[in-house]
Design a protein around this motif. Structure first.
Motif, PDB file in Angstrom:
ATOM      1  N   HIS A 167       0.840  -1.200   0.000  1.00 37.42           N
ATOM      2  CA  HIS A 167       0.000   0.000   0.000  1.00 37.42           C
ATOM      3  C   HIS A 167       0.873   1.247   0.000  1.00 37.42           C
ATOM      4  O   HIS A 167       0.664   2.180  -0.764  1.00 37.42           O
TER       5      HIS A 167
ATOM      6  N   HIS B 249       2.982   8.945   5.338  1.00 43.25           N
ATOM      7  CA  HIS B 249       1.731   9.672   5.591  1.00 43.25           C
ATOM      8  C   HIS B 249       0.964   9.150   6.799  1.00 43.25           C
ATOM      9  O   HIS B 249       0.344   9.902   7.522  1.00 43.25           O
ATOM     10  N   ASP B 250       1.011   7.845   7.026  1.00 43.69           N
ATOM     11  CA  ASP B 250       0.225   7.268   8.118  1.00 43.69           C
ATOM     12  C   ASP B 250       1.065   6.844   9.308  1.00 43.69           C
ATOM     13  O   ASP B 250       0.627   6.014  10.113  1.00 43.69           O
TER      14      ASP B 250
ATOM     15  N   ASP C 173      -3.886   8.276  -1.682  1.00 40.82           N
ATOM     16  CA  ASP C 173      -4.279   7.428  -0.549  1.00 40.82           C
ATOM     17  C   ASP C 173      -5.707   6.895  -0.732  1.00 40.82           C
ATOM     18  O   ASP C 173      -5.974   5.700  -0.552  1.00 40.82           O
TER      19      ASP C 173
HETATM   20 FE    FE Z   1      -2.888   5.403   3.822  1.00 40.59          FE
END
Ligand code: FE
Ligand code: C2E
Ligand code: SIN
Ligand code: SIN
Ligand code: FE
Length: 352
Positions: free
Chosen positions: A176, A208-209, A292
């Motif tokens: 991902h 980002h996460d 995303d």
């Molecule tokens: Fe994400």
């Protein structure tokens, strides 16, 4: 055979034997000498065995000294060799022409050996110190380049490890993160951003996460929809990520922080955590947001099945001007084929 490698080599070029004899006699005690009596032979000798300095007669039949000098200056291997003209002509304009074609000095006939010796020694010394300086500069520049590369590599390694730490907690695989990073770069390229910037997007987006390390597994891995209390916690992940990445001087980490903080903001101001609207959202965050969402929609999550590409595309196109700025959605439509190539390339392997 001469074993003393420190003796400089001179190439003496003159079409008059007596001049050659005078020069050889005056210089052979200090230098290794090569001689040539015409321009072509001189050039061949220089190419064969580049001397440290050339004494060059101007008036020669066929190819004169100016032409020899011009050709020397055109040859990358020979152009640095200092050339001193030796000539009977002493008018100023000739001297000007000699210097214009690249000679370092001028000696007029009749030849005075002490003068020749002094000028040769001066120019060899000058040339050697210039060469030493140049080598030193090159060495310094090379060290700086190596150091910069080392720093860049260690930074990327650190970032990759950070990303992996987040992945371990996250239900999604590293795939991902990789897809989403490549999507971000491709979207940026479609918007004609500078390649340096799209490269930064590629490397910054994987973080980002990162703030999800602060979200409990019972929420992250919950198979169904989140309740209000769980949503409050889930929505802290952008702030946590920004805090993890804050106050770093590197441009890459500044962009990574922007992305972590703003990838759930929406163009119409209805996103979180700050409810930023329009251009108040950093472009990097806007791009990462679309990347995303596209990946979330087309992938299976603990709480949802993977959607067909067409449905995901339609959802994103319908969110134009609402969730996402127009020009990013337009870029998305343009670069969709490339994004699908990435989707194929980083596809989850089916379990056996
Ligand atoms: Fe994400
Ligand atoms: P995520 O799964 O990576 O999703 C990222 C974003 O993609 C979501 O941000 C949302 O904007 C979009 N998205 C994902 N799935 C759907 C969908 O089915 N329909 C639509 N229209 N958009 C979708 P959002 O909503 O802020 O969620 C942030 C993160 O919160 C998600 O990241 C996921 O980790 C978690 N999450 C969201 N909804 C649920 C849920 O129902 N159950 C659980 N367990 N986690 C959820
Ligand atoms: C992940 O980042 O690994 C999946 C969840 C998200 O993108 O919000
Ligand atoms: C990175 O991890 O720094 C780059 C991510 C990628 O190449 O997908
Ligand atoms: Fe997120």
């Amino acid at each position: 055979m001469n074993l003393d490698h420190k003796r400089p080599t001179l190439l003496v070029v003159d079409d008059t034997e007596t001049n050659i004899d005078i020069l050889v006699e005056g210089l052979e005690s200090a230098y290794d000498l090569a001689v040539a009596t015409d321009g072509r032979t001189a050039l061949a000798s220089a190419r064969e065995n580049p001397p440290d300095l050339i004494l060059l007669d101007i008036m020669m039949p066929e190819m004169d000294g100016y032409e020899v000098c011009r050709r020397l200056k055109k040859d990358p291997n020979l152009r640095e060799i200092p050339v001193i003209f030796i000539t009977a002509m002493s008018q100023e304009e000739n001297e000007a022409e000699g210097l214009a074609v690249g000679a370092v000095d001028y000696i007029t006939k009749p030849i005075s050996i002490p003068i020749v010796q002094a000028r040769v020694a001066t120019h060899l010394e000058l040339f050697n110190s210039r060469r030493a300086l140049k080598n030193q500069n090159e060495l310094l520049e090379q060290r700086v380049r190596e150091r910069t590369r080392e720093l860049r590599e260690s930074r990327l390694t650190t970032i990759t490890c950070l990303g992996r730490a987040a992945e371990r907690k996250d239900p999604e695989t590293g795939l991902h993160i990789q897809r989403m990073a490549h999507y971000s770069r491709i979207l940026g390229t479609g918007m004609e951003l500078d390649p340096r910037v799209t490269e930064l997007l590629l490397h910054a987006a994987p973080m980002h996460d990162i703030g999800k390390v602060g979200v409990p597994d019972r929420i992250l891995l919950k198979p169904g929809p989140l309740n209000d209390e769980e949503w409050v916690i889930m929505r802290t992940h952008p702030d946590i990520g920004a805090e993890i990445l804050s106050n770093q001087p590197s441009e890459l980490l500044r962009i990574a922080r922007d992305i972590a903080l703003t990838h759930h903001e929406k163009w119409d101001g209805s996103g979180y955590p700050q409810g930023l609207k329009g251009d108040a959202i950093p472009l990097s965050g806007q791009i990462a947001a679309l990347a995303d969402v596209f990946d979330a929609l087309t992938s299976a999550r603990p709480y949802k099945l993977a959607w067909e590409v067409d449905r995901a595309v339609a959802t994103i196109v319908a969110a134009k001007g609402i969730h996402f700025q127009d020009k990013i959605v337009e870029s998305f439509v343009d670069v969709l084929p490339e994004m699908l190539t990435i989707m194929e390339q980083f596809r989850e392997k089916p379990h056996k």
